[in-house]
Design a protein around this motif. Sequence first.
Motif, PDB file in Angstrom:
ATOM      1  N   ILE A  91       0.838  -1.199   0.000  1.00 17.62           N
ATOM      2  CA  ILE A  91       0.000   0.000   0.000  1.00 17.62           C
ATOM      3  C   ILE A  91       0.872   1.248   0.000  1.00 17.62           C
ATOM      4  O   ILE A  91       0.629   2.193  -0.747  1.00 17.62           O
ATOM      5  CB  ILE A  91      -0.971  -0.012   1.195  1.00 17.62           C
ATOM      6  N   LYS A  92       1.920   1.262   0.829  1.00 16.73           N
ATOM      7  CA  LYS A  92       2.824   2.412   0.903  1.00 16.73           C
ATOM      8  C   LYS A  92       3.425   2.712  -0.464  1.00 16.73           C
ATOM      9  O   LYS A  92       3.419   3.854  -0.931  1.00 16.73           O
ATOM     10  CB  LYS A  92       3.927   2.150   1.921  1.00 16.73           C
ATOM     11  N   PHE A  93       3.931   1.692  -1.129  1.00 16.15           N
ATOM     12  CA  PHE A  93       4.533   1.865  -2.456  1.00 16.15           C
ATOM     13  C   PHE A  93       3.524   2.462  -3.434  1.00 16.15           C
ATOM     14  O   PHE A  93       3.828   3.397  -4.176  1.00 16.15           O
ATOM     15  CB  PHE A  93       5.053   0.508  -2.963  1.00 16.15           C
ATOM     16  N   ASN A  94       2.317   1.948  -3.423  1.00 20.06           N
ATOM     17  CA  ASN A  94       1.279   2.445  -4.330  1.00 20.06           C
ATOM     18  C   ASN A  94       0.841   3.854  -3.979  1.00 20.06           C
ATOM     19  O   ASN A  94       0.610   4.673  -4.872  1.00 20.06           O
ATOM     20  CB  ASN A  94       0.083   1.488  -4.355  1.00 20.06           C
ATOM     21  N   TRP A  95       0.681   4.150  -2.692  1.00 19.20           N
ATOM     22  CA  TRP A  95       0.307   5.511  -2.290  1.00 19.20           C
ATOM     23  C   TRP A  95       1.376   6.509  -2.715  1.00 19.20           C
ATOM     24  O   TRP A  95       1.060   7.602  -3.165  1.00 19.20           O
ATOM     25  CB  TRP A  95       0.074   5.586  -0.792  1.00 19.20           C
ATOM     26  N   GLU A  96       2.656   6.150  -2.540  1.00 19.98           N
ATOM     27  CA  GLU A  96       3.741   7.061  -2.951  1.00 19.98           C
ATOM     28  C   GLU A  96       3.618   7.383  -4.442  1.00 19.98           C
ATOM     29  O   GLU A  96       3.676   8.555  -4.843  1.00 19.98           O
ATOM     30  CB  GLU A  96       5.102   6.437  -2.649  1.00 19.98           C
ATOM     31  N   ASN A  97       3.445   6.364  -5.260  1.00 16.82           N
ATOM     32  CA  ASN A  97       3.329   6.576  -6.703  1.00 16.82           C
ATOM     33  C   ASN A  97       2.051   7.323  -7.065  1.00 16.82           C
ATOM     34  O   ASN A  97       2.067   8.208  -7.918  1.00 16.82           O
ATOM     35  CB  ASN A  97       3.401   5.238  -7.444  1.00 16.82           C
ATOM     36  N   PHE A  98       0.967   6.976  -6.424  1.00 15.24           N
ATOM     37  CA  PHE A  98      -0.306   7.648  -6.669  1.00 15.24           C
ATOM     38  C   PHE A  98      -0.204   9.146  -6.360  1.00 15.24           C
ATOM     39  O   PHE A  98      -0.596   9.991  -7.170  1.00 15.24           O
ATOM     40  CB  PHE A  98      -1.408   7.003  -5.809  1.00 15.24           C
TER      41      PHE A  98
END
Length: 126
Positions: A91-98
Motif C-alpha cells: 500500500i505504501k509503495f502504491n500511495w507514494e506513486n499515486f
Amino acid sequence: ARPSLGIYPEDIGIFSTVLLPETFIFEDYSLLRRPNMNLDEQKSNFLHWSDKLKCKNEAQKIFNNTNVSDIFLNTSQNSSESTLLNVARLIKFNWENFLVNKYQHMQFNVVIGGENFDPSLTFYQI
C-alpha cells in the motif's frame, strides 16, 4: 496452464480502491476520502484536528491514518504479522506513486507505523 489462485476480478477491483485511494484537496492539503463520512464532516474533522494541534501537517497525518486491519474489515486476525506488514509495504509503495502522479506540485511522506500485528499507514505533505 497456470493454476487458478481463486482471485476474482471483483477482488482486484475492491483492493484497487486501497492502492489508488480517493483523495480531495481541502485548504491546500490532500486528504483521504472516507466513504463512511460525508465531505462536510471530513472537512470539519480536519479543521478540528488543525485547531487542536495548531499544525495542519500533524492534522493531515492523523486524518489520513489508516489501519491495515480496518481495510480488511477486521478479518486480518488470522494473518501473520509478516503478511500484514507486506500488505502495508504494498500500500505504501502504491500511495507514494499515486500521490506523486496526482499531485505533482506537492511532496509527501508516506509512513508505516503502529504495532507490528496491526500496522497503519498515513501520508502528509512535506
